[in-house]
Scaffold this active site. Sequence first.
Site, PDB file in Angstrom:
ATOM      1  N   ASP A  15       0.886  -1.054  -0.037  1.00  0.00           N
ATOM      2  CA  ASP A  15      -0.057   0.069  -0.001  1.00  0.00           C
ATOM      3  C   ASP A  15       0.802   1.301   0.058  1.00  0.00           C
ATOM      4  OD1 ASP A  15      -2.336   1.405   0.005  1.00  0.00           O
ATOM      5  OD2 ASP A  15      -2.722   1.407   2.123  1.00  0.00           O
ATOM      6  N   GLY A  16       0.436   2.521  -0.692  1.00  0.00           N
ATOM      7  CA  GLY A  16       0.824   3.484  -0.457  1.00  0.00           C
ATOM      8  C   GLY A  16       1.385   4.089  -2.012  1.00  0.00           C
ATOM      9  N   GLY A  18      -0.022   5.327  -4.452  1.00  0.00           N
ATOM     10  CA  GLY A  18      -0.762   6.460  -4.910  1.00  0.00           C
ATOM     11  C   GLY A  18      -0.245   7.817  -4.224  1.00  0.00           C
ATOM     12  N   ARG A  19       0.171   7.568  -2.871  1.00  0.00           N
ATOM     13  CA  ARG A  19       0.504   8.720  -2.165  1.00  0.00           C
ATOM     14  C   ARG A  19       2.061   9.044  -2.324  1.00  0.00           C
ATOM     15  NH1 ARG A  19      -0.901   6.085   3.280  1.00  0.00           N
ATOM     16  NH2 ARG A  19      -1.632   4.361   1.904  1.00  0.00           N
ATOM     17  N   HIS A  32       2.401   3.068  -9.030  1.00  0.00           N
ATOM     18  CA  HIS A  32       2.253   1.716  -9.209  1.00  0.00           C
ATOM     19  C   HIS A  32       3.126   1.022 -10.034  1.00  0.00           C
ATOM     20  CE1 HIS A  32      -1.687   2.071  -7.578  1.00  0.00           C
ATOM     21  NE2 HIS A  32      -2.209   2.830  -8.497  1.00  0.00           N
ATOM     22  N   LEU A 126      10.646 -21.148  -4.950  1.00  0.00           N
ATOM     23  CA  LEU A 126       9.768 -20.162  -4.031  1.00  0.00           C
ATOM     24  C   LEU A 126       8.241 -20.199  -4.758  1.00  0.00           C
ATOM     25  CD1 LEU A 126       9.302 -17.469  -2.305  1.00  0.00           C
ATOM     26  CD2 LEU A 126      10.191 -16.137  -4.178  1.00  0.00           C
TER      27      LEU A 126
HETATM   28  C1  IPE Z   1      -5.336  -2.786  -0.041  1.00  0.00           C
HETATM   29  O1  IPE Z   1      -5.312  -1.361  -0.334  1.00  0.00           O
HETATM   30  C2  IPE Z   1      -5.356  -3.710  -1.266  1.00  0.00           C
HETATM   31  C3  IPE Z   1      -4.330  -3.619  -1.891  1.00  0.00           C
HETATM   32  C4  IPE Z   1      -3.030  -3.192  -1.655  1.00  0.00           C
HETATM   33  C5  IPE Z   1      -4.498  -4.195  -3.310  1.00  0.00           C
HETATM   34  P1  IPE Z   1      -6.231  -0.252  -0.366  1.00  0.00           P
HETATM   35  O2  IPE Z   1      -5.412   1.046  -0.434  1.00  0.00           O
HETATM   36  O3  IPE Z   1      -7.201  -0.675  -1.327  1.00  0.00           O
HETATM   37  O4  IPE Z   1      -6.949  -0.265   1.093  1.00  0.00           O
HETATM   38  P2  IPE Z   1      -7.844   0.634   2.005  1.00  0.00           P
HETATM   39  O5  IPE Z   1      -8.888   0.855   1.023  1.00  0.00           O
HETATM   40  O6  IPE Z   1      -7.048   1.901   2.326  1.00  0.00           O
HETATM   41  O7  IPE Z   1      -8.162  -0.185   3.198  1.00  0.00           O
HETATM   42  C1  IPE Z   2      -1.839   0.113  -3.274  1.00  0.00           C
HETATM   43  O1  IPE Z   2      -1.506   1.524  -3.576  1.00  0.00           O
HETATM   44  C2  IPE Z   2      -2.059  -0.427  -4.795  1.00  0.00           C
HETATM   45  C3  IPE Z   2      -3.365  -0.796  -4.877  1.00  0.00           C
HETATM   46  C4  IPE Z   2      -4.422  -0.643  -4.039  1.00  0.00           C
HETATM   47  C5  IPE Z   2      -3.511  -1.063  -6.327  1.00  0.00           C
HETATM   48  P1  IPE Z   2      -2.644   2.490  -3.329  1.00  0.00           P
HETATM   49  O2  IPE Z   2      -3.078   2.768  -4.742  1.00  0.00           O
HETATM   50  O3  IPE Z   2      -3.712   2.350  -2.362  1.00  0.00           O
HETATM   51  O4  IPE Z   2      -1.829   3.808  -2.590  1.00  0.00           O
HETATM   52  P2  IPE Z   2      -2.490   4.946  -1.567  1.00  0.00           P
HETATM   53  O5  IPE Z   2      -2.990   3.948  -0.572  1.00  0.00           O
HETATM   54  O6  IPE Z   2      -3.390   5.419  -2.409  1.00  0.00           O
HETATM   55  O7  IPE Z   2      -1.279   5.638  -1.388  1.00  0.00           O
HETATM   56 MG    MG Z   3      -4.086   2.374  -0.461  1.00  0.00          MG
END
Ligand code: IPE
Ligand code: IPE
Ligand code: MG
Length: 245
Positions: A15-16, A18-19, A32, A126
Amino acid sequence: MTGATLPQHVAVIMDGNGRWAKARGQARIQGHRKGVERVRDLVAACAETGIKAVTLFAFSSENWRRPRLEVRLLRQLFLFALEREIPKLHENDIRFSAIGDIAAFGAEIVRRVREAEELTRHNQRLHMTIAANYGGRWDVAQACRCLAEEVKAGRLAPADISAESLEPYLSMAGVPEPDLFIRTGGEQRISNFLLWQLAYTELYFTPVLWPDFDRVQFDLALASFAGRQRRFGRTGDQVEAAWRA
Ligand code: IPE
Ligand code: IPE
Ligand code: MG
Protein backbone atom coordinates in the site's frame (compact mmCIF):
# COMPACT_ATOMS: atom_id res chain seq x y z
CA MET A 1 14.85 -16.67 21.02
CA THR A 2 11.99 -19.11 20.60
CA GLY A 3 10.39 -20.28 17.39
CA ALA A 4 11.56 -20.28 13.80
CA THR A 5 13.52 -17.16 12.95
CA LEU A 6 12.79 -17.08 9.22
CA PRO A 7 9.18 -17.03 8.04
CA GLN A 8 8.28 -19.74 5.53
CA HIS A 9 5.44 -17.71 4.05
CA VAL A 10 5.21 -13.92 3.87
CA ALA A 11 1.98 -12.13 2.90
CA VAL A 12 2.13 -8.48 1.87
CA ILE A 13 -0.35 -5.64 1.41
CA MET A 14 1.54 -3.34 -0.90
CA ASP A 15 0.00 0.00 0.00
CA GLY A 16 1.01 3.61 -0.57
CA ASN A 17 1.71 3.73 -4.32
CA GLY A 18 -0.74 6.57 -4.90
CA ARG A 19 0.61 8.71 -2.07
CA TRP A 20 4.17 8.08 -3.22
CA ALA A 21 3.33 9.42 -6.69
CA LYS A 22 1.27 12.32 -5.36
CA ALA A 23 4.15 13.45 -3.14
CA ARG A 24 6.23 13.76 -6.33
CA GLY A 25 3.56 15.55 -8.32
CA GLN A 26 3.15 12.47 -10.53
CA ALA A 27 0.11 10.49 -11.66
CA ARG A 28 -0.90 7.60 -9.35
CA ILE A 29 0.01 5.05 -12.02
CA GLN A 30 3.66 6.10 -11.69
CA GLY A 31 3.52 4.88 -8.11
CA HIS A 32 2.06 1.57 -9.26
CA ARG A 33 4.84 1.24 -11.86
CA LYS A 34 7.47 1.83 -9.20
CA GLY A 35 5.60 -0.69 -7.07
CA VAL A 36 6.14 -3.40 -9.68
CA GLU A 37 9.92 -2.87 -9.36
CA ARG A 38 9.63 -3.39 -5.61
CA VAL A 39 7.70 -6.63 -6.22
CA ARG A 40 10.59 -7.87 -8.31
CA ASP A 41 13.08 -6.95 -5.55
CA LEU A 42 10.98 -8.57 -2.85
CA VAL A 43 10.57 -11.82 -4.78
CA ALA A 44 14.34 -11.93 -5.37
CA ALA A 45 14.98 -11.29 -1.67
CA CYS A 46 12.58 -14.07 -0.67
CA ALA A 47 14.26 -16.52 -3.04
CA GLU A 48 17.72 -15.57 -1.76
CA THR A 49 16.86 -15.86 1.93
CA GLY A 50 15.11 -19.22 1.57
CA ILE A 51 11.54 -18.10 2.21
CA LYS A 52 9.30 -20.64 0.52
CA ALA A 53 6.14 -18.64 -0.25
CA VAL A 54 5.22 -15.00 -0.80
CA THR A 55 1.68 -13.76 -1.38
CA LEU A 56 1.08 -10.23 -2.62
CA PHE A 57 -2.17 -8.27 -2.59
CA ALA A 58 -2.29 -6.49 -5.96
CA PHE A 59 -5.97 -5.61 -6.35
CA SER A 60 -8.79 -6.06 -3.87
CA SER A 61 -12.40 -6.82 -4.71
CA GLU A 62 -13.10 -3.31 -3.37
CA ASN A 63 -10.57 -1.61 -5.67
CA TRP A 64 -13.18 -1.56 -8.48
CA ARG A 65 -14.50 1.49 -6.65
CA ARG A 66 -11.52 3.48 -7.90
CA PRO A 67 -11.68 5.84 -10.88
CA ARG A 68 -12.16 3.91 -14.13
CA LEU A 69 -8.92 5.23 -15.57
CA GLU A 70 -6.86 3.94 -12.63
CA VAL A 71 -8.54 0.53 -12.84
CA ARG A 72 -7.85 0.38 -16.59
CA LEU A 73 -4.20 1.35 -16.16
CA LEU A 74 -3.75 -1.17 -13.34
CA ARG A 75 -5.14 -3.89 -15.57
CA GLN A 76 -2.68 -2.91 -18.34
CA LEU A 77 0.18 -2.91 -15.86
CA PHE A 78 -0.80 -6.39 -14.65
CA LEU A 79 -0.78 -7.68 -18.23
CA PHE A 80 2.54 -5.99 -18.99
CA ALA A 81 4.14 -7.32 -15.81
CA LEU A 82 2.91 -10.85 -16.57
CA GLU A 83 4.41 -10.74 -20.07
CA ARG A 84 7.74 -9.44 -18.91
CA GLU A 85 8.25 -11.22 -15.60
CA ILE A 86 6.94 -14.76 -16.06
CA PRO A 87 9.91 -16.02 -18.13
CA LYS A 88 12.30 -14.63 -15.47
CA LEU A 89 10.35 -16.25 -12.66
CA HIS A 90 10.48 -19.55 -14.50
CA GLU A 91 14.26 -19.27 -15.08
CA ASN A 92 14.66 -18.75 -11.34
CA ASP A 93 12.64 -21.85 -10.41
CA ILE A 94 9.79 -19.75 -9.00
CA ARG A 95 6.23 -21.00 -9.13
CA PHE A 96 3.54 -18.45 -9.98
CA SER A 97 -0.11 -18.60 -8.93
CA ALA A 98 -2.97 -16.14 -8.86
CA ILE A 99 -5.90 -16.13 -6.44
CA GLY A 100 -9.11 -14.12 -6.74
CA ASP A 101 -11.89 -13.83 -9.28
CA ILE A 102 -9.59 -12.89 -12.17
CA ALA A 103 -12.24 -13.50 -14.86
CA ALA A 104 -13.35 -9.92 -14.22
CA PHE A 105 -10.07 -8.69 -15.78
CA GLY A 106 -10.94 -10.26 -19.13
CA ALA A 107 -10.05 -13.33 -21.19
CA GLU A 108 -6.50 -12.26 -22.06
CA ILE A 109 -5.41 -11.93 -18.44
CA VAL A 110 -7.09 -15.23 -17.54
CA ARG A 111 -5.29 -16.98 -20.40
CA ARG A 112 -1.89 -15.54 -19.51
CA VAL A 113 -2.31 -16.30 -15.82
CA ARG A 114 -3.34 -19.91 -16.49
CA GLU A 115 -0.40 -20.33 -18.92
CA ALA A 116 2.00 -18.92 -16.33
CA GLU A 117 0.62 -21.23 -13.64
CA GLU A 118 0.97 -24.21 -15.96
CA LEU A 119 4.50 -23.28 -17.07
CA THR A 120 5.79 -22.83 -13.51
CA ARG A 121 3.76 -25.46 -11.67
CA HIS A 122 6.70 -27.75 -10.87
CA ASN A 123 9.08 -25.00 -9.74
CA GLN A 124 10.36 -25.52 -6.23
CA ARG A 125 12.42 -22.61 -5.01
CA LEU A 126 9.67 -20.15 -4.10
CA HIS A 127 5.90 -20.01 -4.56
CA MET A 128 4.72 -16.53 -5.49
CA THR A 129 0.99 -15.84 -5.38
CA ILE A 130 -0.68 -12.68 -6.64
CA ALA A 131 -4.07 -11.85 -5.15
CA ALA A 132 -6.07 -9.97 -7.78
CA ASN A 133 -9.76 -9.16 -7.51
CA TYR A 134 -9.38 -11.05 -4.27
CA GLY A 135 -11.32 -10.63 -1.05
CA GLY A 136 -11.04 -12.74 2.09
CA ARG A 137 -14.81 -12.83 2.50
CA TRP A 138 -15.27 -13.87 -1.12
CA ASP A 139 -12.76 -16.68 -0.54
CA VAL A 140 -14.56 -18.10 2.51
CA ALA A 141 -17.93 -17.72 0.75
CA GLN A 142 -16.78 -19.58 -2.38
CA ALA A 143 -15.33 -22.37 -0.21
CA CYS A 144 -18.68 -22.65 1.58
CA ARG A 145 -20.43 -22.86 -1.78
CA CYS A 146 -18.19 -25.83 -2.69
CA LEU A 147 -18.97 -27.52 0.62
CA ALA A 148 -22.69 -26.96 0.03
CA GLU A 149 -22.35 -28.72 -3.35
CA GLU A 150 -20.69 -31.66 -1.59
CA VAL A 151 -23.57 -31.84 0.88
CA LYS A 152 -26.13 -31.59 -1.90
CA ALA A 153 -24.42 -34.43 -3.77
CA GLY A 154 -24.60 -36.57 -0.64
CA ARG A 155 -20.82 -36.82 -0.22
CA LEU A 156 -20.68 -34.84 3.02
CA ALA A 157 -22.92 -34.60 6.07
CA PRO A 158 -23.54 -31.09 7.49
CA ALA A 159 -22.33 -32.40 10.86
CA ASP A 160 -18.94 -33.16 9.31
CA ILE A 161 -18.31 -29.55 8.28
CA SER A 162 -15.32 -28.21 10.19
CA ALA A 163 -12.44 -25.80 9.75
CA GLU A 164 -10.42 -28.73 8.38
CA SER A 165 -13.04 -29.74 5.80
CA LEU A 166 -13.43 -26.17 4.57
CA GLU A 167 -9.71 -25.54 4.09
CA PRO A 168 -9.19 -27.59 0.90
CA TYR A 169 -11.67 -25.31 -0.88
CA LEU A 170 -9.96 -22.05 0.03
CA SER A 171 -7.88 -20.33 -2.66
CA MET A 172 -4.62 -20.92 -0.80
CA ALA A 173 -5.25 -24.62 -0.17
CA GLY A 174 -1.99 -26.53 0.09
CA VAL A 175 0.13 -23.48 0.94
CA PRO A 176 1.01 -23.22 4.65
CA GLU A 177 -0.57 -20.20 6.35
CA PRO A 178 1.47 -16.97 6.32
CA ASP A 179 3.91 -16.64 9.22
CA LEU A 180 4.51 -12.95 8.62
CA PHE A 181 2.13 -10.31 7.28
CA ILE A 182 3.55 -6.98 6.16
CA ARG A 183 1.49 -3.90 5.35
CA THR A 184 3.25 -0.82 4.03
CA GLY A 185 1.78 2.66 3.74
CA GLY A 186 0.92 3.31 7.39
CA GLU A 187 -2.60 1.88 7.54
CA GLN A 188 -3.12 -0.73 10.26
CA ARG A 189 -5.86 -2.89 8.81
CA ILE A 190 -6.37 -6.10 6.85
CA SER A 191 -8.59 -4.61 4.10
CA ASN A 192 -10.26 -7.97 3.36
CA PHE A 193 -6.99 -9.79 2.53
CA LEU A 194 -6.47 -13.41 3.69
CA LEU A 195 -8.95 -13.35 6.59
CA TRP A 196 -9.00 -17.06 7.32
CA GLN A 197 -5.29 -17.70 6.86
CA LEU A 198 -4.08 -14.76 8.97
CA ALA A 199 -5.56 -16.19 12.19
CA TYR A 200 -2.11 -16.74 13.78
CA THR A 201 0.11 -14.71 11.50
CA GLU A 202 2.52 -12.16 13.00
CA LEU A 203 1.46 -8.70 11.84
CA TYR A 204 3.97 -6.03 10.84
CA PHE A 205 2.91 -2.52 9.88
CA THR A 206 5.24 0.14 8.55
CA PRO A 207 4.64 3.74 7.47
CA VAL A 208 7.07 3.26 4.55
CA LEU A 209 5.21 3.58 1.24
CA TRP A 210 5.37 0.49 -1.00
CA PRO A 211 7.57 2.09 -3.72
CA ASP A 212 10.14 2.81 -0.96
CA PHE A 213 9.98 -0.67 0.58
CA ASP A 214 13.49 -1.87 -0.27
CA ARG A 215 15.69 -4.69 0.99
CA VAL A 216 16.68 -2.72 4.10
CA GLN A 217 13.01 -2.34 5.01
CA PHE A 218 12.33 -6.02 4.36
CA ASP A 219 15.23 -6.98 6.63
CA LEU A 220 13.69 -4.82 9.38
CA ALA A 221 10.43 -6.74 9.01
CA LEU A 222 12.28 -10.07 9.14
CA ALA A 223 14.19 -8.94 12.24
CA SER A 224 10.92 -7.98 13.92
CA PHE A 225 9.51 -11.41 13.12
CA ALA A 226 12.62 -13.18 14.43
CA GLY A 227 12.20 -11.46 17.79
CA ARG A 228 8.64 -12.63 18.39
CA GLN A 229 7.42 -15.57 20.37
CA ARG A 230 4.60 -17.47 18.65
CA ARG A 231 2.46 -19.18 21.25
CA PHE A 232 -0.58 -20.45 19.29
CA GLY A 233 -2.64 -20.33 22.47
CA ARG A 234 -0.04 -21.91 24.77
CA THR A 235 1.83 -20.14 27.56
CA GLY A 236 5.28 -18.65 27.09
CA ASP A 237 6.75 -21.21 29.52
CA GLN A 238 5.29 -24.09 27.52
CA VAL A 239 6.73 -22.74 24.31
CA GLU A 240 10.18 -22.30 25.83
CA ALA A 241 10.14 -25.80 27.33
CA ALA A 242 9.20 -27.29 23.94
CA TRP A 243 12.01 -25.30 22.32
CA ARG A 244 14.60 -26.63 24.80
CA ALA A 245 13.42 -30.24 24.47
C1 IPE B 1 -5.42 -2.75 0.01
O1 IPE B 1 -5.09 -1.43 -0.23
C2 IPE B 1 -5.44 -3.53 -1.24
C3 IPE B 1 -4.19 -3.61 -1.99
C4 IPE B 1 -3.01 -3.20 -1.61
C5 IPE B 1 -4.30 -4.27 -3.26
P1 IPE B 1 -6.20 -0.28 -0.30
O2 IPE B 1 -5.46 0.99 -0.47
O3 IPE B 1 -7.21 -0.61 -1.31
O4 IPE B 1 -6.86 -0.39 1.15
P2 IPE B 1 -7.81 0.62 1.95
O5 IPE B 1 -8.94 0.99 1.05
O6 IPE B 1 -7.00 1.82 2.30
O7 IPE B 1 -8.23 -0.15 3.16
C1 IPE C 1 -1.73 0.10 -3.29
O1 IPE C 1 -1.45 1.45 -3.35
C2 IPE C 1 -1.93 -0.52 -4.65
C3 IPE C 1 -3.33 -0.86 -4.98
C4 IPE C 1 -4.34 -0.84 -4.15
C5 IPE C 1 -3.57 -1.27 -6.34
P1 IPE C 1 -2.59 2.52 -3.34
O2 IPE C 1 -2.99 2.79 -4.75
O3 IPE C 1 -3.70 2.10 -2.44
O4 IPE C 1 -1.85 3.79 -2.74
P2 IPE C 1 -2.44 4.84 -1.72
O5 IPE C 1 -2.94 4.10 -0.52
O6 IPE C 1 -3.55 5.56 -2.43
O7 IPE C 1 -1.28 5.72 -1.41
MG1 MG D 1 -4.12 2.42 -0.46
